[in-house]
Design an enzyme around this catalytic site. Structure first.
Site, PDB file in Angstrom:
ATOM      1  N   ALA A  52     -25.759 -43.897  16.783  1.00  0.00           N
ATOM      2  CA  ALA A  52     -25.639 -45.191  17.251  1.00  0.00           C
ATOM      3  C   ALA A  52     -24.606 -45.250  18.440  1.00  0.00           C
ATOM      4  O   ALA A  52     -24.265 -44.096  18.783  1.00  0.00           O
ATOM      5  CB  ALA A  52     -24.752 -46.098  16.273  1.00  0.00           C
TER       6      ALA A  52
ATOM      7  N   GLY B 239     -27.013 -42.486  13.337  1.00  0.00           N
ATOM      8  CA  GLY B 239     -28.154 -43.464  13.423  1.00  0.00           C
ATOM      9  C   GLY B 239     -29.542 -42.625  13.799  1.00  0.00           C
ATOM     10  O   GLY B 239     -30.467 -43.296  13.472  1.00  0.00           O
TER      11      GLY B 239
ATOM     12  N   GLU C 132     -30.803 -41.441  10.782  1.00  0.00           N
ATOM     13  CA  GLU C 132     -30.995 -42.464   9.761  1.00  0.00           C
ATOM     14  C   GLU C 132     -32.490 -42.886  10.218  1.00  0.00           C
ATOM     15  O   GLU C 132     -33.171 -43.261   9.533  1.00  0.00           O
ATOM     16  CB  GLU C 132     -29.971 -43.605   9.965  1.00  0.00           C
ATOM     17  CG  GLU C 132     -28.685 -43.206   9.431  1.00  0.00           C
ATOM     18  CD  GLU C 132     -27.510 -44.291   9.441  1.00  0.00           C
ATOM     19  OE1 GLU C 132     -27.255 -44.658  10.375  1.00  0.00           O
ATOM     20  OE2 GLU C 132     -27.227 -45.013   8.258  1.00  0.00           O
TER      21      GLU C 132
ATOM     22  N   GLU D 216     -20.697 -39.558  10.876  1.00  0.00           N
ATOM     23  CA  GLU D 216     -20.312 -40.828  10.956  1.00  0.00           C
ATOM     24  C   GLU D 216     -18.658 -40.531  10.368  1.00  0.00           C
ATOM     25  O   GLU D 216     -17.818 -41.199  11.016  1.00  0.00           O
ATOM     26  CB  GLU D 216     -20.832 -41.797  10.116  1.00  0.00           C
ATOM     27  CG  GLU D 216     -21.925 -42.461  11.051  1.00  0.00           C
ATOM     28  CD  GLU D 216     -23.302 -41.874  10.602  1.00  0.00           C
ATOM     29  OE1 GLU D 216     -23.367 -40.620  10.211  1.00  0.00           O
ATOM     30  OE2 GLU D 216     -24.518 -42.415  10.905  1.00  0.00           O
TER      31      GLU D 216
HETATM   32  C1  3H9 Z   1     -23.701 -43.816  14.181  1.00  0.00           C
HETATM   33  O1  3H9 Z   1     -24.454 -43.038  14.277  1.00  0.00           O
HETATM   34  C2  3H9 Z   1     -23.551 -44.820  13.329  1.00  0.00           C
HETATM   35  C3  3H9 Z   1     -24.690 -45.352  12.440  1.00  0.00           C
HETATM   36  O2  3H9 Z   1     -24.609 -44.926  11.239  1.00  0.00           O
HETATM   37  C4  3H9 Z   1     -24.569 -46.846  12.388  1.00  0.00           C
HETATM   38  C5  3H9 Z   1     -25.706 -47.701  12.092  1.00  0.00           C
HETATM   39  C6  3H9 Z   1     -25.450 -49.111  12.112  1.00  0.00           C
HETATM   40  N1  3H9 Z   1     -22.545 -43.102  21.936  1.00  0.00           N
HETATM   41  O3  3H9 Z   1     -20.799 -34.676  24.194  1.00  0.00           O
HETATM   42  P1  3H9 Z   1     -21.437 -34.658  25.347  1.00  0.00           P
HETATM   43  C7  3H9 Z   1     -21.935 -39.495  25.539  1.00  0.00           C
HETATM   44  S1  3H9 Z   1     -22.000 -43.157  14.769  1.00  0.00           S
HETATM   45  C8  3H9 Z   1     -22.199 -43.143  22.907  1.00  0.00           C
HETATM   46  O4  3H9 Z   1     -20.529 -34.319  26.528  1.00  0.00           O
HETATM   47  P2  3H9 Z   1     -23.207 -32.421  24.754  1.00  0.00           P
HETATM   48  C9  3H9 Z   1     -20.649 -38.730  25.836  1.00  0.00           C
HETATM   49  O5  3H9 Z   1     -19.353 -39.926  25.628  1.00  0.00           O
HETATM   50  C10 3H9 Z   1     -22.595 -42.019  15.842  1.00  0.00           C
HETATM   51  N2  3H9 Z   1     -22.149 -42.233  23.813  1.00  0.00           N
HETATM   52  O6  3H9 Z   1     -22.928 -33.888  25.333  1.00  0.00           O
HETATM   53  C11 3H9 Z   1     -21.144 -38.285  27.119  1.00  0.00           C
HETATM   54  O7  3H9 Z   1     -20.614 -39.090  28.279  1.00  0.00           O
HETATM   55  P3  3H9 Z   1     -20.114 -38.747  29.581  1.00  0.00           P
HETATM   56  C12 3H9 Z   1     -22.972 -40.717  15.281  1.00  0.00           C
HETATM   57  C13 3H9 Z   1     -22.467 -41.165  23.574  1.00  0.00           C
HETATM   58  O8  3H9 Z   1     -24.387 -32.150  25.252  1.00  0.00           O
HETATM   59  C14 3H9 Z   1     -22.402 -37.995  27.127  1.00  0.00           C
HETATM   60  O9  3H9 Z   1     -23.074 -38.867  26.075  1.00  0.00           O
HETATM   61  N3  3H9 Z   1     -23.098 -39.520  16.285  1.00  0.00           N
HETATM   62  C15 3H9 Z   1     -22.627 -40.665  22.085  1.00  0.00           C
HETATM   63  O10 3H9 Z   1     -22.102 -31.461  24.806  1.00  0.00           O
HETATM   64  C16 3H9 Z   1     -22.742 -36.458  27.008  1.00  0.00           C
HETATM   65  O11 3H9 Z   1     -22.106 -35.979  25.714  1.00  0.00           O
HETATM   66  C17 3H9 Z   1     -22.348 -38.640  16.514  1.00  0.00           C
HETATM   67  O12 3H9 Z   1     -21.432 -38.940  16.240  1.00  0.00           O
HETATM   68  C18 3H9 Z   1     -22.864 -41.805  21.193  1.00  0.00           C
HETATM   69  N4  3H9 Z   1     -23.260 -41.598  20.063  1.00  0.00           N
HETATM   70  O13 3H9 Z   1     -23.253 -33.060  23.270  1.00  0.00           O
HETATM   71  C19 3H9 Z   1     -22.788 -37.815  17.898  1.00  0.00           C
HETATM   72  N5  3H9 Z   1     -22.808 -39.484  22.025  1.00  0.00           N
HETATM   73  O14 3H9 Z   1     -21.082 -37.925  30.260  1.00  0.00           O
HETATM   74  C20 3H9 Z   1     -21.954 -37.788  18.751  1.00  0.00           C
HETATM   75  C21 3H9 Z   1     -22.525 -38.785  23.198  1.00  0.00           C
HETATM   76  O15 3H9 Z   1     -19.822 -40.320  30.198  1.00  0.00           O
HETATM   77  N6  3H9 Z   1     -22.298 -36.983  20.057  1.00  0.00           N
HETATM   78  N7  3H9 Z   1     -22.339 -39.811  24.214  1.00  0.00           N
HETATM   79  O16 3H9 Z   1     -18.845 -38.228  29.290  1.00  0.00           O
HETATM   80  C22 3H9 Z   1     -22.267 -35.582  20.136  1.00  0.00           C
HETATM   81  O17 3H9 Z   1     -21.736 -35.160  19.172  1.00  0.00           O
HETATM   82  C23 3H9 Z   1     -22.651 -35.046  21.210  1.00  0.00           C
HETATM   83  O18 3H9 Z   1     -22.665 -36.007  22.237  1.00  0.00           O
HETATM   84  C24 3H9 Z   1     -24.130 -34.244  21.346  1.00  0.00           C
HETATM   85  C25 3H9 Z   1     -24.368 -33.723  22.839  1.00  0.00           C
HETATM   86  C26 3H9 Z   1     -24.063 -32.979  20.346  1.00  0.00           C
HETATM   87  C27 3H9 Z   1     -25.216 -35.375  21.032  1.00  0.00           C
END
Ligand code: 3H9
Length: 692
Positions: free
Chosen positions: A62, A101, A104, A124
């Site tokens: 999400a 998400g 999901e 999450e």
């Molecule tokens: C969820 O899903 C809840 C659901 O159950 C709800 C349902 C109702 N949102 O990490 P990076 C941005 S909770 C917004 O440097 P990488 C990040 O800020 C979510 N922004 O890249 C950055 O921005 P900036 C569960 C996000 O290649 C840019 O993307 N998911 C999100 O080293 C690049 O990110 C997670 O917890 C996001 N969800 O790693 C996953 N994710 O360039 C969270 C990233 O402006 N994300 N951004 O600084 C990650 O673990 C890593 O970003 C990922 C890529 C592995 C995907």
């Protein structure tokens, strides 16, 4: 650009999400998906549907930026419900990360085809929330309760092979995942196989003890955290109740947790790390390539640093003047990798490749073709300066030199060199190949190219690299020194090590001050104290409890005794001899001990750190409060669910902190307790470190 597009080729419709950077399910994506699925379902030519993503990843979750704001329709669970309800088979094509998400959504598809490098998870709980769109009830139907709890409550992602084995994925793509998913859909149609809705699968029956055991496990591994326990609650409900009820329950718990202080702190930690590791004005494009690295000094730090490079696939020249030390370092590296193979962490081929990439030597000359050399010799200005000069003599003029120091002034170290612009600090934390934190230090003359290189290199080494300025102890150790000072003062005033440590652990640190000292070695702390005796205040110099403990031959865990005693398994126990030593020490020095409350211990530990953090910010040694929080979260075990010291300071409020600092000043003097100008200004103007 449209976030979601839909194209029909033959009888298969590909719905593609293209929403950089990580295809998060923002409102535009949810709305686009819902519309596309409704269109596909109603379109006679479409017989099967593939959901795929453009860019580097599948849906990574999400949109975290939407959390805490008024919800926007459609909700993700409605979109997933529509997908799952489709009478035409829907196949997810997963590459990169399918997280939160994103997973999901994939679980709501009828089948999943994954790329070999894909990672699937429900992280999450690491954000203080739980899957809010049916992730747990669906995952436990596919993979069983244990796996679902490990992934959701434990926050542990799995790789493609494990997903296949666990029944979360149906096929592994050999090549292009989207093409493989289309071929999979075609096979389904050819074989007359229709939809397979996850929600219609039975949930495995389960004894209550399984959930109780899981609760206890996550209580121990995620001490103090609410979300992992809420995941178990949802799993319990998923088994006991209907699918629809458990999804509604999960959604309700998600809503309740998303505004909790823990979720706010964990979201802060997530974004703070991303801000802190990208310092302004240092674009990654300016970084020089590091194809080969050198490490000078093969002690504990040098050995760990060499492994950091080898683990990242960068060949290393390891220079040491002492033949025995070099041999022992090579043996340690070999043993670590043998152990990794035995534990299945790396393959034998990787072990061989890393062995081949290491060049141990007693000479500086082989450094000549290195792009960057890390100096990791003894923490002494004179010795380090000599070594740096020898390194420079043997390097190409464009090659960079990084000094690994925890306290010394980078500018003074670089002063005698011909090319000080090529010199930076890289402060690794011990054990260097394990600890995530890296403080990169910008010297007054370090070039932007040198700085950008260390930041890019940090990322490549898998570190959380934060750029800091020159200062005694940089950021982390400088703040820790203030906390340490208070802890020793409290020992002489009336506390005992076990009380101080208990308070810090109850706050959420993995270990207390004196447990940490015992682990690192009291001789190390003692030597550090001796080297700065001339800079200590009268009270600090007189506070000699550590000297007495070290004089008794108690050097910490390695000698089986320090502030505590340790058995052969390193199990810790309180030693009455230490309590006596502390009480006698106070008597001898004419100090009347008093009972110190837990609140006072916590305040003095935290406010000493926060005040120093505010000074560090004021001086520009750290550029942003996020940098300090990131350092403490990744290098010093500050509880992540409290967001870091500066985020925590905002929760308390500057006015309160200043008031308590003044109170402690009235007891101990302004030499130890003077509110930092930044805190005073915040207290006056109602400001905070982070925008609210
Ligand atoms: C969820 O899903 C809840 C659901 O159950 C709800 C349902 C109702 N949102 O990490 P990076 C941005 S909770 C917004 O440097 P990488 C990040 O800020 C979510 N922004 O890249 C950055 O921005 P900036 C569960 C996000 O290649 C840019 O993307 N998911 C999100 O080293 C690049 O990110 C997670 O917890 C996001 N969800 O790693 C996953 N994710 O360039 C969270 C990233 O402006 N994300 N951004 O600084 C990650 O673990 C890593 O970003 C990922 C890529 C592995 C995907």
């Amino acid at each position: 650009m449209q976030a979601v597009t839909s194209t029909l080729s033959g009888n298969i419709r590909a719905i593609v999400i293209d929403h950089p950077p990580v295809n998060a399910t923002s409102q535009a994506v949810r709305a686009g998906l819902l519309q596309a699925i409704e269109q596909a379902v109603g379109d006679d030519e479409t017989q099967a549907i593939v959901i795929a993503c453009a860019g580097a990843t599948f849906v990574a979750g999400a949109d975290i930026k939407e959390f805490g704001k008024p919800p926007l329709d459609p909700h993700l669970s409605e979109v997933i419900h529509a997908i799952e309800s489709s009478a035409k088979p829907v196949v997810a094509a997963i590459h990169g990360s399918a997280l939160g998400g994103g997973l999901e959504l994939a679980l709501g598809c009828h089948y999943r085809v994954v790329d070999a490098q894909a990672r699937l998870g429900l992280p999450e709980s690491t954000l203080g929330i739980i899957p809010g769109a049916g992730g747990i009830p669906r995952l436990l139907r596919l993979a069983g309760i244990d796996k679902a709890l490990d992934m959701a409550a434990g926050g542990k992602p799995i790789g493609a092979a494990e997903a296949l084995e666990a029944g979360v994925a149906d096929a592994l793509a050999q090549d292009d995942v989207r093409a493989a998913a289309i071929a999979f859909a075609q096979r389904l149609l050819a074989q007359g196989q229709g939809v397979r809705r996850t929600r219609e699968l039975p949930a495995q029956a389960c004894e209550p003890q399984v959930f109780e055991a899981a609760r206890a496990r996550f209580q121990a591994s995620h001490r103090g955290q609410l979300a992992p326990q809420a995941c178990v609650d949802v799993a319990v409900r998923s088994v006991a109740s209907s699918f629809e009820d458990s999804v509604a329950y999960g959604r309700e718990r998600f809503r309740e947790l998303v505004t909790s202080p823990q979720a706010q702190a964990l979201r802060h930690a997530f974004f703070a790390e991303r801000v802190a590791t990208k310092p302004a004005g240092l674009p990654a494009e300016d970084a020089a390539p590091v194809r080969k690295a050198g490490v000078v000094g093969a002690g504990t730090m040098g050995t760990g640093i060499a492994m950091c490079f080898l683990n990242a696939g960068i060949p290393v020249v390891l220079v040491e003047q002492n033949e025995k030390v070099l041999a022992s370092s090579v043996e340690t590296i070999g043993k670590t990798y043998r152990n990794d193979v035995a534990k299945g962490r790396i393959t034998e081929a990787t072990q061989r490749a890393r062995g081949d990439a290491l060049t141990p030597t007693l000479q500086y000359e082989p450094l000549r073709d290195c792009d960057l050399v890390v100096e990791a010799v003894f923490e002494d200005m004179g010795i380090k300066r000599q070594v740096l000069a020898s390194i420079e003599e043997n390097l190409r003029p464009d090659a960079l030199i990084a000094t690994n120091t925890s306290f010394l002034d980078i500018d003074a170290l670089a002063a005698g060199l011909r090319r000080p612009e090529n010199v930076v600090g890289m402060h690794f934390f011990s054990p260097a190949h394990i600890m995530k934190l890296l403080e990169n230090v910008r010297g007054a003359r370090s070039s932007p190219r040198a700085l950008a290189t260390t930041q890019a290199l940090g990322k490549r080494l898998g570190k959380v690299a934060v750029m800091v300025g020159v200062s005694d102890g940089f950021v982390g150790n400088r703040m820790l020194a203030r906390r340490t000072r208070e802890c020793y003062f409290m020992l002489e005033e009336g506390a005992l090590p076990e009380q101080v440590d208990r308070v810090l652990c109850e706050f959420g640190f993995p270990m207390g001050q004196f447990q940490l000292n015992d682990l690192a070695g009291l001789d190390v702390a003692w030597r550090n104290r001796q080297s700065r005796l001339d800079r200590l205040s009268e009270r600090e110099a007189a506070c000699n409890i550590l000297d007495e403990i070290v004089a008794a031959g108690r050097l910490g865990q390695k000698t089986g005794a320090g502030f505590y005693t340790y058995d052969a398994q390193r199990k810790r126990s309180v030693d009455p001899a230490i309590s006596e030593l502390i009480v006698r020490n106070a008597e001898r020095r004419g100090i009347t001990r008093r009972a110190i409350s837990d609140d006072e211990i916590l305040e003095r530990c935290l406010y000493a750190m926060i005040n120093e953090g505010a000074l560090i910010l004021g001086e520009g040694v750290a550029s942003r409060p996020e940098d300090i929080d990131t350092i403490w979260l990744n290098g010093y075990g500050f509880p992540r669910w409290r967001g870091g010291p500066m985020f925590h300071a905002d929760q308390i409020g500057a006015a309160r902190i200043c008031e308590r600092i003044r109170h402690y000043a009235s007891q101990a003097g302004e030499l130890y307790w003077t509110p930092a100008p930044l805190l005073l200004a915040q207290a006056r103007d109602g400001g905070a470190f982070h925008a609210r």
